[in-house]
Design an enzyme around this catalytic site. Structure first.
Site, short mmCIF file in Angstrom:
data_model
loop_
_atom_site.label_atom_id
_atom_site.label_comp_id
_atom_site.label_asym_id
_atom_site.label_seq_id
_atom_site.Cartn_x
_atom_site.Cartn_y
_atom_site.Cartn_z
CG LEU A 92 -1.85 -1.25 1.29
CD1 LEU A 92 -2.71 -1.20 2.55
CD2 LEU A 92 -2.71 -1.39 0.05
CG HIS A 111 -6.42 -3.03 -10.87
ND1 HIS A 111 -6.25 -2.09 -9.88
CD2 HIS A 111 -7.58 -2.71 -11.51
CE1 HIS A 111 -7.26 -1.22 -9.93
NE2 HIS A 111 -8.07 -1.58 -10.90
CD GLU A 181 -7.35 -9.92 -6.71
OE1 GLU A 181 -7.53 -8.84 -7.28
OE2 GLU A 181 -7.08 -10.02 -5.49
#
Length: 200
Positions: A92, A111, A181
């Site tokens: 982050l 993403h 993911e």
């Protein structure tokens, strides 16, 4: 042609879900790679504990007080570990110019939505799924892309379509994509390792 194992470094701020799946795949011989280093900017990140349990060297490099020094330290740590490909697993923080230059076209991020339409600064996590639902599109995507100076603008390496089901909310779409993911990241890395998915 036989390619050498991928030498991977990981950056994670929290759980590092993709890193966990990748390390487990390496241990299970489903991915031809080596986990060389995990770096977190957060001393309490659960990803650090996972790395310790699995014998992956790890390091905490806080970034807030001196971003330039942290950038230089991160780059040096990745180099010292012999990392050739960097995987962002819920990291982050924006990467600094030293690391971006040294690992140009060798930093991968995942993403949870179609790019470039649902990317950019501030577009992460549930915000992406809220925007996809609000736009009324028929399908979302998981995109693995190279990282550069702009958020979510690097070249796309792999995409996977994820249909938006009738009645989907941001929460239900998020849950489905979160489950897809990590294995998609493993599959893409294996294709890179085999030479069937080429980086620039």
């Amino acid at each position: 042609m036989i390619f050498p194992p991928l030498k991977l470094g990981f950056l994670a701020s929290r759980n590092g879900s993709a890193m966990r799946e990748i390390v487990n795949a390496i241990e299970g011989r489903a991915l031809d790679a080596e986990a060389r280093l995990l770096v977190s900017n957060n001393r309490s990140a659960p990803a650090l504990g996972f790395a310790a349990e699995h014998g992956v060297p790890s390091l905490c490099i806080p970034t807030q007080s001196d971003p330039d020094a942290a950038d230089a330290r991160l780059c040096a740590a990745l180099e010292a570990a012999g990392v050739e490909l960097v995987v962002l697993s819920g990291y982050l923080r924006r990467l600094g110019p030293t690391t971006l230059a040294r690992f140009h076209d060798r930093i991968l991020n995942i993403h949870p939505g179609p790019l470039p339409a649902f990317g950019g600064e501030g577009m992460y996590g549930r915000r992406v799924h809220e925007a996809v639902i609000a736009a009324g599109v028929a399908q979302s995507e998981i995109c693995i892309h190279l990282v550069d100076e702009e958020y979510d603008r690097g070249p796309i390496v792999a995409r996977r379509a994820v249909p938006v089901e009738p009645g989907d909310t941001a929460e239900t779409l998020e849950a489905r994509i979160l489950a897809l993911e990590p294995p998609f990241f493993v599959d893409t890395l294996q294709r890179i390792a085999e030479g069937t998915c080429r980086l620039p």
